[in-house]
Scaffold this motif. Structure first.
Motif, PDB file in Angstrom:
ATOM      1  N   PHE A  49       0.830  -1.200   0.000  1.00 43.57           N
ATOM      2  CA  PHE A  49       0.000   0.000   0.000  1.00 43.57           C
ATOM      3  C   PHE A  49       0.866   1.253   0.000  1.00 43.57           C
ATOM      4  N   VAL A  50       1.862   1.296   0.888  1.00 43.67           N
ATOM      5  CA  VAL A  50       2.710   2.485   1.006  1.00 43.67           C
ATOM      6  C   VAL A  50       3.455   2.730  -0.296  1.00 43.67           C
ATOM      7  N   PHE A  51       4.050   1.697  -0.865  1.00 47.83           N
ATOM      8  CA  PHE A  51       4.794   1.863  -2.114  1.00 47.83           C
ATOM      9  C   PHE A  51       3.859   2.268  -3.252  1.00 47.83           C
ATOM     10  N   GLY A  52       2.715   1.617  -3.363  1.00 47.00           N
ATOM     11  CA  GLY A  52       1.765   1.946  -4.425  1.00 47.00           C
ATOM     12  C   GLY A  52       1.271   3.372  -4.329  1.00 47.00           C
ATOM     13  N   TYR A  53       0.969   3.805  -3.117  1.00 44.09           N
ATOM     14  CA  TYR A  53       0.495   5.172  -2.925  1.00 44.09           C
ATOM     15  C   TYR A  53       1.599   6.164  -3.267  1.00 44.09           C
ATOM     16  N   ALA A  54       2.804   5.915  -2.781  1.00 44.21           N
ATOM     17  CA  ALA A  54       3.924   6.822  -3.059  1.00 44.21           C
ATOM     18  C   ALA A  54       4.224   6.869  -4.556  1.00 44.21           C
ATOM     19  N   ARG A  55       4.179   5.737  -5.219  1.00 46.14           N
ATOM     20  CA  ARG A  55       4.444   5.704  -6.657  1.00 46.14           C
ATOM     21  C   ARG A  55       3.365   6.461  -7.428  1.00 46.14           C
ATOM     22  N   GLU A  56       2.120   6.318  -6.985  1.00 44.11           N
ATOM     23  CA  GLU A  56       1.024   7.024  -7.647  1.00 44.11           C
ATOM     24  C   GLU A  56       1.163   8.535  -7.495  1.00 44.11           C
ATOM     25  N   VAL A  57       1.514   8.971  -6.307  1.00 44.07           N
ATOM     26  CA  VAL A  57       1.640  10.408  -6.051  1.00 44.07           C
ATOM     27  C   VAL A  57       2.880  10.977  -6.732  1.00 44.07           C
ATOM     28  N   LEU A  58       3.994  10.278  -6.619  1.00 43.15           N
ATOM     29  CA  LEU A  58       5.271  10.802  -7.116  1.00 43.15           C
ATOM     30  C   LEU A  58       5.521  10.496  -8.587  1.00 43.15           C
ATOM     31  N   ARG A  59       4.858   9.476  -9.101  1.00 40.18           N
ATOM     32  CA  ARG A  59       5.018   9.073 -10.509  1.00 40.18           C
ATOM     33  C   ARG A  59       6.452   8.667 -10.848  1.00 40.18           C
ATOM     34  N   ALA A  64       9.584   6.678  -4.977  1.00 40.65           N
ATOM     35  CA  ALA A  64       8.700   5.899  -4.105  1.00 40.65           C
ATOM     36  C   ALA A  64       9.518   4.988  -3.193  1.00 40.65           C
ATOM     37  N   GLU A  65      10.611   4.439  -3.699  1.00 38.54           N
ATOM     38  CA  GLU A  65      11.480   3.612  -2.867  1.00 38.54           C
ATOM     39  C   GLU A  65      12.114   4.447  -1.754  1.00 38.54           C
ATOM     40  N   GLU A  66      12.478   5.679  -2.061  1.00 39.28           N
ATOM     41  CA  GLU A  66      13.026   6.572  -1.030  1.00 39.28           C
ATOM     42  C   GLU A  66      11.992   6.839   0.064  1.00 39.28           C
ATOM     43  N   VAL A  67      10.745   7.014  -0.351  1.00 45.63           N
ATOM     44  CA  VAL A  67       9.672   7.211   0.628  1.00 45.63           C
ATOM     45  C   VAL A  67       9.562   5.984   1.521  1.00 45.63           C
TER      46      VAL A  67
END
Length: 72
Positions: A49-59, A64-67
């Motif tokens: 969930f965290v990775f998917g959300y970060a990837r969606e927001v950051l594109r 997203a991995e840094e997040v």
């Protein structure tokens, strides 16, 4: 309206969500109490969930991995 949403959920859907919430809460309480064994299951339950959300927001998968590193 909330009742109609619950009734439209797949059988056991509302119960599964409640159970998942209770599991995450229990893991967070264990981490708060200093239990080092709680982090692994918590990560496993939340990392997608965290990775998917970060990837969606950051594109950007690298960002997203840094997040992910910052979150956990």
């Amino acid at each position: 309206m909330a009742d109609s949403v619950v009734s439209m959920a797949p059988e056991g859907g509302a119960n599964e969500e409640r159970d998942r919430g209770q599991l995450l809460l229990a893991l967070m309480l264990r981490m708060k109490q200093g239990d080092p064994e709680a982090m692994g299951p918590f990560y496993d339950a939340t990392c997608r969930f965290v990775f998917g959300y970060a990837r969606e927001v950051l594109r950007n998968p690298e960002d997203a991995e840094e997040v992910m590193i910052d979150v956990y």
